[in-house]
Design a protein around this motif. Structure first.
Motif, PDB file in Angstrom:
ATOM      1  N   GLN A 259       0.805  -1.205   0.000  1.00  0.00           N
ATOM      2  CA  GLN A 259       0.000   0.000   0.000  1.00  0.00           C
ATOM      3  C   GLN A 259       0.847   1.268   0.000  1.00  0.00           C
ATOM      4  O   GLN A 259       0.333   2.357   0.212  1.00  0.00           O
ATOM      5  CB  GLN A 259      -0.909   0.015   1.245  1.00  0.00           C
ATOM      6  CG  GLN A 259      -1.859  -1.168   1.314  1.00  0.00           C
ATOM      7  CD  GLN A 259      -2.840  -1.193   0.153  1.00  0.00           C
ATOM      8  OE1 GLN A 259      -3.313  -0.163  -0.283  1.00  0.00           O
ATOM      9  NE2 GLN A 259      -3.130  -2.362  -0.370  1.00  0.00           N
ATOM     10  N   ASP A 260       2.132   1.135  -0.214  1.00  0.00           N
ATOM     11  CA  ASP A 260       3.001   2.287  -0.072  1.00  0.00           C
ATOM     12  C   ASP A 260       2.917   3.249  -1.247  1.00  0.00           C
ATOM     13  O   ASP A 260       3.633   4.244  -1.284  1.00  0.00           O
ATOM     14  CB  ASP A 260       4.456   1.818   0.093  1.00  0.00           C
ATOM     15  CG  ASP A 260       4.613   0.997   1.349  1.00  0.00           C
ATOM     16  OD1 ASP A 260       5.420   0.076   1.314  1.00  0.00           O
ATOM     17  OD2 ASP A 260       3.937   1.276   2.335  1.00  0.00           O
ATOM     18  N   ASP A 261       2.037   2.975  -2.208  1.00  0.00           N
ATOM     19  CA  ASP A 261       1.886   3.912  -3.307  1.00  0.00           C
ATOM     20  C   ASP A 261       0.903   5.017  -2.973  1.00  0.00           C
ATOM     21  O   ASP A 261       0.645   5.889  -3.792  1.00  0.00           O
ATOM     22  CB  ASP A 261       1.407   3.160  -4.559  1.00  0.00           C
ATOM     23  CG  ASP A 261       0.036   2.541  -4.358  1.00  0.00           C
ATOM     24  OD1 ASP A 261      -0.286   2.183  -3.211  1.00  0.00           O
ATOM     25  OD2 ASP A 261      -0.703   2.417  -5.346  1.00  0.00           O
ATOM     26  N   GLN A 262       0.326   4.985  -1.790  1.00  0.00           N
ATOM     27  CA  GLN A 262      -0.602   6.018  -1.408  1.00  0.00           C
ATOM     28  C   GLN A 262       0.109   7.373  -1.391  1.00  0.00           C
ATOM     29  O   GLN A 262       1.214   7.508  -0.887  1.00  0.00           O
ATOM     30  CB  GLN A 262      -1.183   5.735  -0.019  1.00  0.00           C
ATOM     31  CG  GLN A 262      -1.985   4.455   0.057  1.00  0.00           C
ATOM     32  CD  GLN A 262      -2.551   4.254   1.453  1.00  0.00           C
ATOM     33  OE1 GLN A 262      -2.649   5.170   2.239  1.00  0.00           O
ATOM     34  NE2 GLN A 262      -2.924   3.030   1.735  1.00  0.00           N
ATOM     35  N   ARG A 263      -0.555   8.373  -1.934  1.00  0.00           N
ATOM     36  CA  ARG A 263       0.028   9.704  -1.897  1.00  0.00           C
ATOM     37  C   ARG A 263       0.120  10.200  -0.458  1.00  0.00           C
ATOM     38  O   ARG A 263       1.006  10.960  -0.105  1.00  0.00           O
ATOM     39  CB  ARG A 263      -0.821  10.649  -2.743  1.00  0.00           C
ATOM     40  CG  ARG A 263      -0.762  10.369  -4.233  1.00  0.00           C
ATOM     41  CD  ARG A 263      -1.726  11.233  -4.999  1.00  0.00           C
ATOM     42  NE  ARG A 263      -1.470  12.654  -4.744  1.00  0.00           N
ATOM     43  CZ  ARG A 263      -2.253  13.623  -5.207  1.00  0.00           C
ATOM     44  NH1 ARG A 263      -3.311  13.324  -5.941  1.00  0.00           N
ATOM     45  NH2 ARG A 263      -1.968  14.877  -4.962  1.00  0.00           N
ATOM     46  N   VAL A 264      -0.840   9.794   0.360  1.00  0.00           N
ATOM     47  CA  VAL A 264      -0.836  10.175   1.764  1.00  0.00           C
ATOM     48  C   VAL A 264      -1.081   8.923   2.590  1.00  0.00           C
ATOM     49  O   VAL A 264      -2.056   8.212   2.387  1.00  0.00           O
ATOM     50  CB  VAL A 264      -1.940  11.218   2.057  1.00  0.00           C
ATOM     51  CG1 VAL A 264      -2.040  11.475   3.553  1.00  0.00           C
ATOM     52  CG2 VAL A 264      -1.654  12.510   1.322  1.00  0.00           C
ATOM     53  N   ASN A 265      -0.171   8.629   3.492  1.00  0.00           N
ATOM     54  CA  ASN A 265      -0.335   7.498   4.404  1.00  0.00           C
ATOM     55  C   ASN A 265      -0.269   8.035   5.834  1.00  0.00           C
ATOM     56  O   ASN A 265       0.799   8.076   6.441  1.00  0.00           O
ATOM     57  CB  ASN A 265       0.754   6.451   4.164  1.00  0.00           C
ATOM     58  CG  ASN A 265       0.516   5.196   4.983  1.00  0.00           C
ATOM     59  OD1 ASN A 265      -0.467   5.092   5.718  1.00  0.00           O
ATOM     60  ND2 ASN A 265       1.404   4.232   4.866  1.00  0.00           N
ATOM     61  N   PRO A 266      -1.408   8.449   6.404  1.00  0.00           N
ATOM     62  CA  PRO A 266      -1.401   9.110   7.707  1.00  0.00           C
ATOM     63  C   PRO A 266      -0.906   8.218   8.834  1.00  0.00           C
ATOM     64  O   PRO A 266      -0.432   8.721   9.855  1.00  0.00           O
ATOM     65  CB  PRO A 266      -2.880   9.490   7.922  1.00  0.00           C
ATOM     66  CG  PRO A 266      -3.504   9.447   6.566  1.00  0.00           C
ATOM     67  CD  PRO A 266      -2.753   8.390   5.821  1.00  0.00           C
ATOM     68  N   GLN A 267      -1.010   6.902   8.689  1.00  0.00           N
ATOM     69  CA  GLN A 267      -0.656   6.004   9.779  1.00  0.00           C
ATOM     70  C   GLN A 267       0.825   6.060  10.134  1.00  0.00           C
ATOM     71  O   GLN A 267       1.199   5.696  11.252  1.00  0.00           O
ATOM     72  CB  GLN A 267      -1.052   4.570   9.424  1.00  0.00           C
ATOM     73  CG  GLN A 267      -2.556   4.371   9.355  1.00  0.00           C
ATOM     74  CD  GLN A 267      -2.913   2.926   9.103  1.00  0.00           C
ATOM     75  OE1 GLN A 267      -2.065   2.102   8.766  1.00  0.00           O
ATOM     76  NE2 GLN A 267      -4.188   2.591   9.253  1.00  0.00           N
ATOM     77  N   ILE A 268       1.664   6.480   9.221  1.00  0.00           N
ATOM     78  CA  ILE A 268       3.094   6.521   9.507  1.00  0.00           C
ATOM     79  C   ILE A 268       3.568   7.943   9.822  1.00  0.00           C
ATOM     80  O   ILE A 268       4.760   8.180   9.969  1.00  0.00           O
ATOM     81  CB  ILE A 268       3.917   5.962   8.328  1.00  0.00           C
ATOM     82  CG1 ILE A 268       3.738   6.832   7.082  1.00  0.00           C
ATOM     83  CG2 ILE A 268       3.545   4.520   8.039  1.00  0.00           C
ATOM     84  CD1 ILE A 268       4.619   6.428   5.926  1.00  0.00           C
ATOM     85  N   MET A 269       2.633   8.876   9.969  1.00  0.00           N
ATOM     86  CA  MET A 269       2.985  10.268  10.223  1.00  0.00           C
ATOM     87  C   MET A 269       2.902  10.573  11.713  1.00  0.00           C
ATOM     88  O   MET A 269       1.904  10.280  12.366  1.00  0.00           O
ATOM     89  CB  MET A 269       2.063  11.206   9.441  1.00  0.00           C
ATOM     90  CG  MET A 269       2.142  11.030   7.932  1.00  0.00           C
ATOM     91  SD  MET A 269       0.966  12.072   7.009  1.00  0.00           S
ATOM     92  CE  MET A 269       1.693  13.686   7.289  1.00  0.00           C
ATOM     93  N   THR A 270       3.959  11.159  12.259  1.00  0.00           N
ATOM     94  CA  THR A 270       3.959  11.583  13.653  1.00  0.00           C
ATOM     95  C   THR A 270       3.159  12.878  13.785  1.00  0.00           C
ATOM     96  O   THR A 270       2.754  13.486  12.789  1.00  0.00           O
ATOM     97  CB  THR A 270       5.383  11.804  14.155  1.00  0.00           C
ATOM     98  OG1 THR A 270       6.005  12.831  13.368  1.00  0.00           O
ATOM     99  CG2 THR A 270       6.207  10.517  14.041  1.00  0.00           C
TER     100      THR A 270
END
Length: 395
Positions: A259-270
């Protein structure tokens, strides 16, 4: 009062640890099961596997701590109620408010700790887990053996099975995640489409030589083939006319489940990253498009960030909300057995996540009421719990 408060906390300790272990095991097994095929096929070293399990268990605390605290209160306070210890305390003229104050304070402290974890620690661990699983996934490329059909690298929205007769020597510049093959056969659906295979998306591909090249930074895999033929399957055209011959052919795809092609992946954002992203909304107007009644992609990504930000607050404060409703329920319902306490806990957890899912849907739709919608699960549980506790005090 201090002795009674310590006694109550002691009653909660054992069921809290058992519940935490149970819920953590269930959630960790669910996540590890999704990775099981990858981990087994890649022959992951013991140290890497232990690291992955550790990350999964730690990040699961975001969900397991609230659930474990809920069940612990239902079991501990329920036992005291069933054995008339709560009744004896009330007959002695002791108020239940100061008695349960340390439990509420403990739940508030746990909520604050979870908030720190959800905002900083857990996103960093999720990023690390993503990086580790991606590395393992690309290491599969270097472990392929001749004479075997492989489908593990099948791309999203397509099916791919690959076979080759023998390995070819590596060449300078191939990179760490690369494999060269000879006498290749591939069966594909959705990868070699009408662009290169005539007028059908199902095809058999044969090539004299080729290689698979993984790009771990982008998550893509390139297939490079030489001197080959594409034979479309299921087409209406004449067989001879359908065959496509090529000298060189290259296709780029992403393995299924990545799923790392997502333009925004909020789950990995601090938290600092989330706040920085939220401080820069899209330049385009916040309005739905006329032709499909959807917001532009940039705004949908922004709504993901908003929803994730408020979801973390809601999940963190759920420890306090669960305790507030669990205390009066344990007093009023008198769960005589752990089974009843477990069923009540499951019902409350189900109610909470139904409301949380609804709040997430409101946020994803771009509503201005996202903060209120995401806090609704906690507000509902606290209001019900406060009303039940007030009733129990008047009884």
């Amino acid at each position: 009062m201090r002795i009674l408060q310590l006694y109550l906390l002691k009653e909660l300790a054992a069921p809290l640890l058992v519940s935490l272990g149970f819920f953590s095991g269930v959630i960790a097994l669910r996540q590890l099961f999704a990775l099981a095929e990858l981990l087994l096929n890649a022959s992951v070293p013991g140290g890497t596997l232990a690291q992955i399990i550790g990350i999964v268990l730690v990040t699961a605390l975001s969900l397991t701590v609230p659930m474990a605290m809920l069940l612990a209160v239902l079991i501990g306070v329920g036992r005291m109620t069933n054995e008339n210890e709560i009744l004896a305390i009330r007959v002695a003229g002791i108020s239940l408010v100061p008695l349960f104050a340390p439990v509420v304070a403990l739940s508030l402290a746990m909520s604050l700790l979870l908030m720190v974890g959800n905002m900083t620690v857990f996103p960093a661990l999720v990023q690390k887990l993503t990086d580790r699983t991606r590395t393992i996934k690309f290491e599969v490329l270097t472990s392929l053996k001749p004479g075997v059909w492989y489908s593990e690298l099948s791309p999203r929205d397509a099916n791919l099975a690959i076979y080759f007769e023998e390995l070819a020597p590596d060449e300078p510049g191939d990179g760490a995640y690369s494999i060269r093959m000879r006498e290749i056969a591939m069966q594909s659906s959705g990868l070699f489409d009408a662009e290169s295979a005539g007028r059908t998306d199902e095809a058999m591909v044969f090539a004299r030589a080729g290689r698979l090249l993984g790009n771990i930074e982008t998550g893509d895999i390139d297939i490079e083939l030489e001197d080959g033929t594409i034979l479309p399957l299921g087409g209406d055209q004449d067989d001879e006319a359908a065959i496509v011959r090529f000298g060189n052919l290259r296709k780029t795809f992403r393995p299924e489940g990545d799923q790392d092609d997502q333009r925004v992946n909020p789950q990995i954002m601090t938290l600092p990253q989330l706040l920085a992203a939220l401080a820069s909304p899209p330049d385009s107007p916040r309005a739905r498009r006329d032709y499909d009644n959807e917001y532009p992609r940039a705004w949908r990504d922004y709504f993901k960030l908003e929803t994730e930000f408020h979801r973390r607050w809601s999940i963190s404060l759920s420890v306090l909300a669960f305790v507030v409703i669990a205390i009066p329920l344990a007093i009023e319902i008198r769960p005589a057995a752990k089974t009843w306490a477990f069923l009540i806990a499951l019902g409350l957890i189900f109610l909470y996540y139904i409301l949380l899912t609804w709040g997430s849907a409101v946020g994803s739709a771009g509503s201005r009421w996202t903060p209120l919608a995401m806090s609704t699960p906690n507000v509902v549980l606290v209001l019900i719990g406060a009303a039940l506790f007030w009733r129990s005090q008047r009884a």
